[in-house]
Design an enzyme around this catalytic site. Structure first.
Site, PDB file in Angstrom:
ATOM      1  N   PRO A 275      33.862  37.175  34.917  1.00 54.62           N
ATOM      2  CA  PRO A 275      35.053  36.468  35.407  1.00 54.62           C
ATOM      3  C   PRO A 275      35.008  36.348  36.930  1.00 54.62           C
ATOM      4  O   PRO A 275      35.141  37.336  37.637  1.00 54.62           O
ATOM      5  CB  PRO A 275      36.213  37.351  34.944  1.00 54.62           C
ATOM      6  N   ASP A 451      32.613  39.496  40.827  1.00 51.86           N
ATOM      7  CA  ASP A 451      32.852  39.769  39.406  1.00 51.86           C
ATOM      8  C   ASP A 451      34.115  40.614  39.291  1.00 51.86           C
ATOM      9  O   ASP A 451      34.132  41.788  39.678  1.00 51.86           O
ATOM     10  CB  ASP A 451      31.644  40.508  38.818  1.00 51.86           C
ATOM     11  N   HIS A 452      35.164  40.027  38.737  1.00 45.40           N
ATOM     12  CA  HIS A 452      36.462  40.712  38.704  1.00 45.40           C
ATOM     13  C   HIS A 452      36.506  41.853  37.688  1.00 45.40           C
ATOM     14  O   HIS A 452      37.488  42.600  37.636  1.00 45.40           O
ATOM     15  CB  HIS A 452      37.574  39.708  38.381  1.00 45.40           C
ATOM     16  N   ARG A 453      35.458  42.005  36.881  1.00 40.04           N
ATOM     17  CA  ARG A 453      35.423  43.149  35.973  1.00 40.04           C
ATOM     18  C   ARG A 453      35.257  44.449  36.747  1.00 40.04           C
ATOM     19  O   ARG A 453      35.775  45.494  36.335  1.00 40.04           O
ATOM     20  CB  ARG A 453      34.261  43.008  34.976  1.00 40.04           C
TER      21      ARG A 453
END
Length: 481
Positions: A275, A451-453
């Site tokens: 994401p 990467d929003h994870r």
């Protein structure tokens, strides 16, 4: 990667270049049938997904046959050239013998002897390069097929569960291989079969050790086609018109392969796996531009290329040191975040072959002059098309300089396996409030995708703000470092 097909003929196979690829395209042959070759001589140039690599032959002899023409994409492990090492002349090398058919039948005797070819030189231990046990032309026993399928998939074989959604496979049940064994095929071939709706249990394998190839899948589809459109005569004109459905004078169709194919797969995989979040900041880099000019005159940088990218790269490295959690990757299988204590800094480079992202190993440990030298070598090697596969593996963060094209900024897509990528826009004079007055200043826009994870908005913002602060006040390279 060497196979004996008869007493004096050796087959040289397409080697595994060690980057997880399953195929390569033959770009150029440097030899022809009848030529004499020596141990270590380069015989061809191949292109993997990201690099052009020259392949040396690991023995002396006379070229018997080239199995594939230039421009052919060949699976790793497939014989590409036959060499007569018996000391005879090239004359008695008739074309009546097909090495491709002889290879699987007599290969086991030579599998344990001789040196193994690698990308540069030779001498790899046989135990590390044997990809699977070799059997005769008969169907392998259960234990052998399990070992082969394990190697093909990279893990233990699962319960036989091959998708069979389409009815095309039904007309050819007589082609099914032995019993309940899972058909042997590489993952790309399995995906092709799934996409085309072909049941692999109905496909007749023609590859070594009973492995199903792409050609086998396409042959199964072709065999099933007549049964479907048979009642309708209108299908024939439609099939004839399909290739001519576009005007060749107004359109050009380019095969998707090599670098473009790999880039497309990587970008789609990254965009739909990680994401993405992208943040932007516009910054006054006037002091950085002045520092660039001062460094060009410094004797420590004599002979080195000094440009804004050098200081931007150093600024990002300092920002990562201050925010180490951004230098990480997501391990989906283990459900872990892997924080890297090193920085392999990727630099996106546009080359005649397409976009590649080589990286500077352990860039965090380099001084500014060392970083300048590494950047210069990386860019020069990329433009010459000589970037090695190893140089593009193991990157942790990347910089893409879209400003060289006059672009203000962009929303870059992460390089697969990395957590952040910094886009640098064009540096140009703009009106800017400086010390209470509007003055022309050198200004650029930075964009950081992450990467929003594993990178929260706070962490990503801190990294981008630190890079901007350093470029606005380059003395922070000293105070923060």
């Amino acid at each position: 990667m060497t196979t004996m097909t008869e007493a004096s003929v050796r087959e040289f196979k397409m080697p595994d270049v060690g980057e997880g690829l399953t195929e390569a395209e033959i770009l150029k042959w440097y030899v022809k049938p009848g030529d004499t070759v020596t141990d270590g001589q380069v015989v061809c140039e191949v292109e993997t997904a990201k690099a052009a690599v020259e392949l040396p032959i690991p023995y002396d002899g006379v070229v018997r046959d080239l199995h594939f023409p230039e421009g052919t994409t060949v699976d790793v492990g497939t014989a590409i050239i036959a060499v007569d090492v018996g000391g005879g002349s090239a004359a008695p090398a008739p074309a009546a013998e097909q090495p491709a058919a002889a290879e699987p039948a007599q290969e086991p005797k030579a599998a344990g002897s001789g040196r193994q070819p690698v990308l540069v030189g030779y001498g790899v231990a046989t135990s590390s390069t044997r990809r699977r046990p070799r059997k005769g032309p008969e169907v392998p026993v259960q234990q052998a097929s399990t070992a082969i399928q394990t190697e093909l998939n990279g893990h233990a074989p699962a319960t036989p569960a091959v998708p069979a959604p389409a009815p095309q496979a039904a007309p050819a049940p007589q082609a099914a291989p032995a019993g309940t064994e899972r058909p042997l095929a590489k993952p790309p071939v399995r995906k092709l079969a799934k996409d085309l709706g072909v049941d692999l249990t109905t496909v007749v394998p023609t590859g070594p050790d009973g492995i199903i190839t792409r050609e086998d899948v396409h042959a199964a589809v072709a065999a099933a086609v007549p049964a479907v459109p048979e009642p309708s005569a209108a299908s024939a004109p439609a099939a004839t018109q399909a290739p001519a459905s576009y005007d060749t004078t107004r359109e050009t169709r380019i095969p998707v392969k090599g670098v473009r194919k790999a880039t497309a797969a990587a970008m789609v995989g990254s965009a739909f796996t990680a994401p993405h979040v992208t943040e932007f900041v516009t910054v006054d880099v006037t002091r950085t531009m002045k520092l660039v000019e001062e460094l060009k005159a410094d004797k420590e940088f004599a002979g080195l290329r000094v440009n804004p990218l050098l200081l931007i790269a150093k600024a990002l490295l300092v920002a990562i040191r201050r925010n180490p959690d951004v230098n990480a990757s997501w391990d989906e299988a283990a459900q872990e975040i892997v924080v890297k204590h090193y920085v392999n800094l990727g630099i996106a480079a546009a080359t005649p072959r397409g976009l590649i992202v080589p990286n500077i190993k352990d860039a965090h440990a380099q001084t500014l002059p060392q970083l300048a030298e590494s950047l210069g070598e990386l860019v020069a090697t990329a433009r010459d098309g000589k970037t090695s596969p190893a140089a593009m593996q193991g990157g942790t963060v990347t910089i893409t300089n879209v400003g060289v094209f006059g672009v203000d900024t962009g929303t870059p897509i992460l390089n697969p396996g990395e957590s952040a990528i910094l886009a640098v826009g064009a540096i140009k004079p703009q009106p800017w409030v400086h010390k209470g007055k509007v003055k022309p200043r050198q200004v650029t826009t930075l964009a950081l995708s992450f990467d929003h994870r594993l990178v929260d908005g706070e962490l990503g913002s801190k990294v981008l703000a630190d890079v901007a602060a350093i470029l606005e006040q380059p003395k922070r390279l000293i105070t923060w470092a």
